[in-house]
Design a protein around this motif. Structure first.
Motif, PDB file in Angstrom:
ATOM      1  N   GLY A  15      27.027  54.354  39.495  1.00 22.40           N
ATOM      2  CA  GLY A  15      26.536  53.946  40.807  1.00 22.40           C
ATOM      3  C   GLY A  15      27.580  54.170  41.883  1.00 22.40           C
ATOM      4  O   GLY A  15      28.773  54.320  41.593  1.00 22.40           O
ATOM      5  N   PRO A  16      27.178  54.187  43.142  1.00 19.03           N
ATOM      6  CA  PRO A  16      28.146  54.357  44.219  1.00 19.03           C
ATOM      7  C   PRO A  16      29.180  53.242  44.202  1.00 19.03           C
ATOM      8  O   PRO A  16      28.854  52.070  44.034  1.00 19.03           O
ATOM      9  CB  PRO A  16      27.299  54.329  45.495  1.00 19.03           C
ATOM     10  N   GLY A  17      30.433  53.620  44.366  1.00 19.76           N
ATOM     11  CA  GLY A  17      31.519  52.659  44.324  1.00 19.76           C
ATOM     12  C   GLY A  17      32.077  52.422  42.942  1.00 19.76           C
ATOM     13  O   GLY A  17      33.126  51.797  42.796  1.00 19.76           O
ATOM     14  N   GLN A  18      31.412  52.926  41.913  1.00 15.15           N
ATOM     15  CA  GLN A  18      31.850  52.674  40.546  1.00 15.15           C
ATOM     16  C   GLN A  18      32.735  53.809  40.024  1.00 15.15           C
ATOM     17  O   GLN A  18      32.667  54.943  40.512  1.00 15.15           O
ATOM     18  CB  GLN A  18      30.646  52.503  39.620  1.00 15.15           C
TER      19      GLN A  18
ATOM     20  N   LEU B  80      31.892  42.890  43.681  1.00 15.92           N
ATOM     21  CA  LEU B  80      32.524  41.823  44.431  1.00 15.92           C
ATOM     22  C   LEU B  80      33.977  42.215  44.610  1.00 15.92           C
ATOM     23  O   LEU B  80      34.699  42.383  43.632  1.00 15.92           O
ATOM     24  CB  LEU B  80      32.401  40.509  43.654  1.00 15.92           C
ATOM     25  N   HIS B  81      34.391  42.422  45.849  1.00 20.48           N
ATOM     26  CA  HIS B  81      35.731  42.963  46.104  1.00 20.48           C
ATOM     27  C   HIS B  81      36.807  42.106  45.439  1.00 20.48           C
ATOM     28  O   HIS B  81      36.898  40.910  45.688  1.00 20.48           O
ATOM     29  CB  HIS B  81      35.982  43.029  47.617  1.00 20.48           C
ATOM     30  N   GLY B  82      37.627  42.755  44.621  1.00 25.65           N
ATOM     31  CA  GLY B  82      38.805  42.104  44.074  1.00 25.65           C
ATOM     32  C   GLY B  82      38.585  41.316  42.799  1.00 25.65           C
ATOM     33  O   GLY B  82      39.508  40.672  42.312  1.00 25.65           O
ATOM     34  N   TYR B  83      37.378  41.330  42.243  1.00 24.09           N
ATOM     35  CA  TYR B  83      37.093  40.503  41.071  1.00 24.09           C
ATOM     36  C   TYR B  83      36.482  41.334  39.932  1.00 24.09           C
ATOM     37  O   TYR B  83      35.768  42.300  40.167  1.00 24.09           O
ATOM     38  CB  TYR B  83      36.098  39.382  41.403  1.00 24.09           C
ATOM     39  N   ASP B  84      36.794  40.928  38.716  1.00 21.08           N
ATOM     40  CA  ASP B  84      36.007  41.347  37.549  1.00 21.08           C
ATOM     41  C   ASP B  84      35.055  40.213  37.218  1.00 21.08           C
ATOM     42  O   ASP B  84      35.366  39.037  37.414  1.00 21.08           O
ATOM     43  CB  ASP B  84      36.919  41.590  36.331  1.00 21.08           C
ATOM     44  N   PHE B  85      33.904  40.549  36.673  1.00 16.81           N
ATOM     45  CA  PHE B  85      33.025  39.491  36.183  1.00 16.81           C
ATOM     46  C   PHE B  85      32.341  39.967  34.918  1.00 16.81           C
ATOM     47  O   PHE B  85      32.362  41.167  34.595  1.00 16.81           O
ATOM     48  CB  PHE B  85      32.003  39.064  37.233  1.00 16.81           C
ATOM     49  N   TYR B  86      31.778  39.070  34.185  1.00 15.05           N
ATOM     50  CA  TYR B  86      31.164  39.384  32.896  1.00 15.05           C
ATOM     51  C   TYR B  86      29.656  39.181  32.975  1.00 15.05           C
ATOM     52  O   TYR B  86      29.181  38.206  33.546  1.00 15.05           O
ATOM     53  CB  TYR B  86      31.759  38.508  31.785  1.00 15.05           C
TER      54      TYR B  86
END
Length: 383
Positions: A164-167, A376-382
């Protein structure tokens, strides 16, 4: 952040913690991000200079997938914002700024990436396109996904990636085919019932020693075609993303402090005078996007972050963003016309520092169904 003045400069200093892999940077003012961008690569520390991959790569290539308009992209955006209609689709897709040899007049600049038989290479694939999810493949070669968005993944093999865009997605490729010229190609994955750029961008993976042929008096190589899924192949896209897993067991919080439910999708603003120049959306309306029925409005005199830290949010933003949709309905069914129009606002939802947050993201079928990347800028999430 306010813009950098013409002729000025700005130095960013920041710490990288617990992230390795591929990220990217881009111009960050509306559609100018289609024009200036590049890779931001975080390598392992010198104390541990090896990647946790099944096979260590001999070399690496960075591939930035992009979109190209035969107009100033800001003019394309301004026209869409004026008319309320969908923006014009791009005229070409690109790999590292080059469309490739399936377009008019660009074959001489088609990029070639040289490899030796038997070696494994690392491809850092970045989707720098504005609005388009993309399928990417290399003719006759398997890809082993090893990382995404500066996080290592459990390796898995695939013929194609959807990005996806940004990925970003890091893949290993082993040059295990007969020496030849192989297309690297990308085209759209389009999940919405909407116009899209249906062209294909290419580069060439060229084995050292691969023979060339002469065409029309010029020495050229016939490249072997890459097999890409159909533009609307949702099954392939879903099967790919389902294989994204952490390389080891993840300890996730079980005690949740904030439980948020966000509906995401397109909506339509009704116009007092339909079908005028400023109401060129479906049935004389204007397109808009919203989360929980709030369509974001850019603040005009100060940034949200600045106003927050200065303790003066008045006139810039409010803190009443709804944690759940204001009205529950069948989000993926036939949605009543009375639910198509969101409200406008510049709203924030405040979280306590170190709070544990669960967010449920629910797409809606207002206007059209669609598959959409979220970050989400600056974060990893699961997931």
């Amino acid at each position: 952040q306010c813009p950098i003045r013409p002729g000025g400069s700005y130095t960013y200093r920041f710490n990288i913690e617990e992230q390795e892999g591929t990220l990217w940077w881009h111009a960050h003012s509306r559609w100018l991000r289609a024009t200036v961008y590049g890779a931001l690569i975080i390598r392992p520390p010198l104390s541990s200079p090896h990647y946790p991959f099944p096979v260590l790569p001999k070399r690496e290539f960075t591939l930035l997938l992009g979109q190209w308009w035969d107009r100033n992209p800001m003019d394309v955006l301004n026209q869409a914002q004026f008319t309320g209609a969908a923006p014009n689709v791009s005229d070409a897709l690109t790999i590292n700024g080059q469309p490739g040899d399936l377009y008019r007049c660009s074959s001489q600049e088609t990029l070639r990436f040289l490899v030796r038989s038997g070696e494994t290479i690392l491809l850092r694939v970045i989707n720098s396109a504005l609005n388009q999810e993309l399928f990417f493949a290399v003719a006759n070669h398997k890809l082993t996904v090893v990382a995404a968005d500066a996080s290592y993944t459990k390796p898995f093999s695939t013929n194609v990636i959807m990005i996806g865009p940004g990925q970003t997605t890091d893949v290993l490729l082993t040059a295990d085919q007969p020496p030849a010229h192989y297309y690297m190609a990308a085209h759209a994955y389009n999940s919405a019932n909407a116009p899209f750029d249906n062209t294909t961008t290419t580069a060439i993976l060229q084995y050292k020693g691969a023979p060339c042929v002469t065409l029309q008096g010029k020495s050229q190589a016939r490249a072997i075609s890459a097999q890409l899924p159909g533009f609307n192949d949702t099954a392939t896209a879903a099967a790919f993303t389902a294989q994204m897993k952490s390389p080891s067991k993840v300890e996730i919080p079980l005690d949740i402090d904030e439980d948020l439910f966000f509906t995401v999708g397109l909506g339509l603003f009704n116009c007092p005078t339909p079908n005028t120049q400023r109401c060129q959306g479906p049935n004389g309306t204007r397109f808009t996007a919203s989360i929980n029925n709030v369509s974001f409005v850019f603040p005009k005199r100060n940034s949200i972050m600045q106003a927050y830290y200065q303790g003066n949010p008045a006139g810039v933003f409010t803190t009443d963003f709804p944690p759940v949709p204001p009205l529950a309905f069948d989000y993926t069914g036939n949605v009543s016309r009375g639910l198509w129009q969101p409200t406008r606002g510049t709203k924030a939802y405040k979280l306590k520092f170190m709070s544990k947050v669960q967010i449920i993201l629910q797409g809606t079928s207002i206007v059209t169904i669609e598959n959409h990347p979220m970050h989400l800028h600056g974060y990893d999430f699961y997931i």
